[in-house]
Motif scaffolding. Structure first.
Motif, PDB file in Angstrom:
ATOM      1  N   THR A   1      31.554  41.774  32.120  1.00  0.00           N
ATOM      2  CA  THR A   1      31.756  41.464  33.436  1.00  0.00           C
ATOM      3  C   THR A   1      31.641  42.614  34.454  1.00  0.00           C
ATOM      4  N   MET A   2      32.020  43.793  33.772  1.00  0.00           N
ATOM      5  CA  MET A   2      31.885  45.114  34.726  1.00  0.00           C
ATOM      6  C   MET A   2      30.709  45.641  34.950  1.00  0.00           C
ATOM      7  N   LEU A   3      29.784  45.278  33.678  1.00  0.00           N
ATOM      8  CA  LEU A   3      28.190  45.595  33.886  1.00  0.00           C
ATOM      9  C   LEU A   3      27.779  44.628  34.998  1.00  0.00           C
ATOM     10  N   LEU A   4      27.759  43.494  35.027  1.00  0.00           N
ATOM     11  CA  LEU A   4      27.575  42.507  35.689  1.00  0.00           C
ATOM     12  C   LEU A   4      27.890  42.745  37.303  1.00  0.00           C
ATOM     13  N   GLY A   5      29.074  43.177  37.431  1.00  0.00           N
ATOM     14  CA  GLY A   5      29.598  43.598  38.824  1.00  0.00           C
ATOM     15  C   GLY A   5      28.733  44.998  39.148  1.00  0.00           C
ATOM     16  N   GLY A   6      28.591  45.928  38.400  1.00  0.00           N
ATOM     17  CA  GLY A   6      27.905  47.100  38.616  1.00  0.00           C
ATOM     18  C   GLY A   6      26.560  46.760  39.067  1.00  0.00           C
TER      19      GLY A   6
ATOM     20  N   ALA B   1      25.595  44.011  40.557  1.00  0.00           N
ATOM     21  CA  ALA B   1      25.655  43.206  41.716  1.00  0.00           C
ATOM     22  C   ALA B   1      25.758  44.411  42.811  1.00  0.00           C
ATOM     23  N   GLY B   2      26.665  45.467  42.490  1.00  0.00           N
ATOM     24  CA  GLY B   2      26.739  46.556  43.333  1.00  0.00           C
ATOM     25  C   GLY B   2      25.561  47.385  43.544  1.00  0.00           C
ATOM     26  N   PHE B   3      24.620  47.553  42.472  1.00  0.00           N
ATOM     27  CA  PHE B   3      23.177  48.190  42.526  1.00  0.00           C
ATOM     28  C   PHE B   3      22.443  47.581  43.497  1.00  0.00           C
ATOM     29  N   ALA B   4      22.644  45.990  43.732  1.00  0.00           N
ATOM     30  CA  ALA B   4      21.765  45.342  44.534  1.00  0.00           C
ATOM     31  C   ALA B   4      22.213  45.299  45.996  1.00  0.00           C
ATOM     32  N   GLY B   5      23.253  46.118  46.253  1.00  0.00           N
ATOM     33  CA  GLY B   5      24.116  46.076  47.609  1.00  0.00           C
ATOM     34  C   GLY B   5      25.149  44.882  47.728  1.00  0.00           C
ATOM     35  N   ILE B   6      25.208  44.151  46.824  1.00  0.00           N
ATOM     36  CA  ILE B   6      26.306  42.920  46.968  1.00  0.00           C
ATOM     37  C   ILE B   6      27.433  43.402  47.092  1.00  0.00           C
ATOM     38  N   GLU B   7      28.317  43.128  48.215  1.00  0.00           N
ATOM     39  CA  GLU B   7      29.654  43.593  48.435  1.00  0.00           C
ATOM     40  C   GLU B   7      30.532  42.285  48.071  1.00  0.00           C
ATOM     41  N   MET B   8      31.747  42.777  47.600  1.00  0.00           N
ATOM     42  CA  MET B   8      32.769  41.807  47.076  1.00  0.00           C
ATOM     43  C   MET B   8      33.669  41.663  48.143  1.00  0.00           C
ATOM     44  N   PRO B   9      34.166  40.536  48.644  1.00  0.00           N
ATOM     45  CA  PRO B   9      35.250  40.584  49.487  1.00  0.00           C
ATOM     46  C   PRO B   9      36.657  41.011  48.876  1.00  0.00           C
TER      47      PRO B   9
ATOM     48  N   ILE C   1      34.992  42.824  37.566  1.00  0.00           N
ATOM     49  CA  ILE C   1      34.065  42.381  38.377  1.00  0.00           C
ATOM     50  C   ILE C   1      34.408  43.369  39.551  1.00  0.00           C
ATOM     51  N   SER C   2      35.617  43.417  39.825  1.00  0.00           N
ATOM     52  CA  SER C   2      35.759  44.137  41.103  1.00  0.00           C
ATOM     53  C   SER C   2      35.467  45.624  40.940  1.00  0.00           C
ATOM     54  N   HIS C   3      36.075  46.387  39.715  1.00  0.00           N
ATOM     55  CA  HIS C   3      35.600  47.624  39.147  1.00  0.00           C
ATOM     56  C   HIS C   3      34.068  47.886  39.068  1.00  0.00           C
ATOM     57  N   GLY C   4      33.415  46.803  38.582  1.00  0.00           N
ATOM     58  CA  GLY C   4      32.103  47.043  38.430  1.00  0.00           C
ATOM     59  C   GLY C   4      31.359  47.120  39.773  1.00  0.00           C
ATOM     60  N   VAL C   5      31.390  46.212  40.663  1.00  0.00           N
ATOM     61  CA  VAL C   5      30.922  46.205  42.025  1.00  0.00           C
ATOM     62  C   VAL C   5      31.293  47.774  42.613  1.00  0.00           C
ATOM     63  N   ALA C   6      32.502  48.065  42.562  1.00  0.00           N
ATOM     64  CA  ALA C   6      32.744  49.749  43.088  1.00  0.00           C
ATOM     65  C   ALA C   6      31.767  50.392  42.620  1.00  0.00           C
ATOM     66  N   HIS C   7      31.796  50.439  41.268  1.00  0.00           N
ATOM     67  CA  HIS C   7      30.981  51.615  40.642  1.00  0.00           C
ATOM     68  C   HIS C   7      29.618  51.386  40.965  1.00  0.00           C
ATOM     69  N   GLY C   8      28.969  50.153  41.181  1.00  0.00           N
ATOM     70  CA  GLY C   8      27.611  50.033  41.475  1.00  0.00           C
ATOM     71  C   GLY C   8      27.310  50.378  42.809  1.00  0.00           C
ATOM     72  N   LEU C   9      28.118  49.975  43.748  1.00  0.00           N
ATOM     73  CA  LEU C   9      28.168  50.567  45.374  1.00  0.00           C
ATOM     74  C   LEU C   9      28.193  52.068  45.365  1.00  0.00           C
ATOM     75  N   GLU C  10      28.797  52.817  44.370  1.00  0.00           N
ATOM     76  CA  GLU C  10      28.820  54.181  44.450  1.00  0.00           C
ATOM     77  C   GLU C  10      27.702  54.714  43.796  1.00  0.00           C
ATOM     78  N   LEU C  11      26.596  54.088  43.415  1.00  0.00           N
ATOM     79  CA  LEU C  11      25.360  54.884  42.619  1.00  0.00           C
ATOM     80  C   LEU C  11      24.857  55.998  43.432  1.00  0.00           C
ATOM     81  N   PRO C  12      24.947  57.152  42.924  1.00  0.00           N
ATOM     82  CA  PRO C  12      24.566  58.157  43.404  1.00  0.00           C
ATOM     83  C   PRO C  12      22.907  58.235  43.624  1.00  0.00           C
ATOM     84  N   GLU C  13      22.647  58.875  44.826  1.00  0.00           N
ATOM     85  CA  GLU C  13      21.103  58.840  45.161  1.00  0.00           C
ATOM     86  C   GLU C  13      20.362  59.528  43.860  1.00  0.00           C
ATOM     87  N   LEU C  14      19.125  59.427  43.679  1.00  0.00           N
ATOM     88  CA  LEU C  14      18.409  59.966  42.780  1.00  0.00           C
ATOM     89  C   LEU C  14      18.928  59.662  41.448  1.00  0.00           C
ATOM     90  N   SER C  15      19.838  59.055  41.154  1.00  0.00           N
ATOM     91  CA  SER C  15      20.387  58.483  39.885  1.00  0.00           C
ATOM     92  C   SER C  15      19.620  57.393  39.135  1.00  0.00           C
TER      93      SER C  15
END
Length: 127
Positions: free
Chosen positions: A9-14, A16-24, A61-75
């Motif tokens: 679920t963390m990976l799924l959240g990540g 989603a975060g990579f895709a720019g999907i934010e979680m309320p 999921i919360s943790h994964g989305v946060a990680h996904g949204l924080e993807l560093p540029e060029l990574s």
């Protein structure tokens, strides 16, 4: 079972975060997980497996989305995801091993650590 649920679920959240999907209330979910899990440890509560699995999935999921949204540029998203999943798995394994192999006399120390986590989570929720 719970570690696999958390990782999946963390990976799924990540993703989603990579895709720019934010979680309320994502940050609230993260702070809530620190509080709730700390409180469960402090009080030595063992919830039924279905409830533990649900809580695990929601928090992951919360943790994964946060990680996904924080993807560093060029990574590389896959390299980054592998890193945060492996780092989280290592932290969980270390915590499990410490608790599993500590002598029973150290149980109060584990509960004190849970209380410290719960207090930290309460502080995060309040700020």
């Amino acid at each position: 079972a719970l570690p696999l649920i958390f990782v999946a679920t963390m990976l799924l959240g990540g993703l989603a975060g990579f895709a720019g999907i934010e979680m309320p209330l994502m940050e609230t979910g993260i702070a809530g997980s620190v509080f709730a899990l700390g409180l469960l440890v402090a009080l030595a509560v063992r919830p039924p497996l279905p409830m533990a699995a649900l809580l695990t999935a929601l928090f992951a999921i919360s943790h994964g989305v946060a990680h996904g949204l924080e993807l560093p540029e060029l990574s590389s998203p896959w390299g980054y995801a592998t890193g945060f999943v492996l780092a989280t798995a290592a932290l969980h394994a270390a915590g499990y091993a410490a608790v599993r192999y500590l002598p029973q006399a150290a149980a109060p120390l584990v509960r004190i650590a849970g209380a410290a986590s719960a207090l930290t989570g309460a502080w995060l929720l309040a700020s």
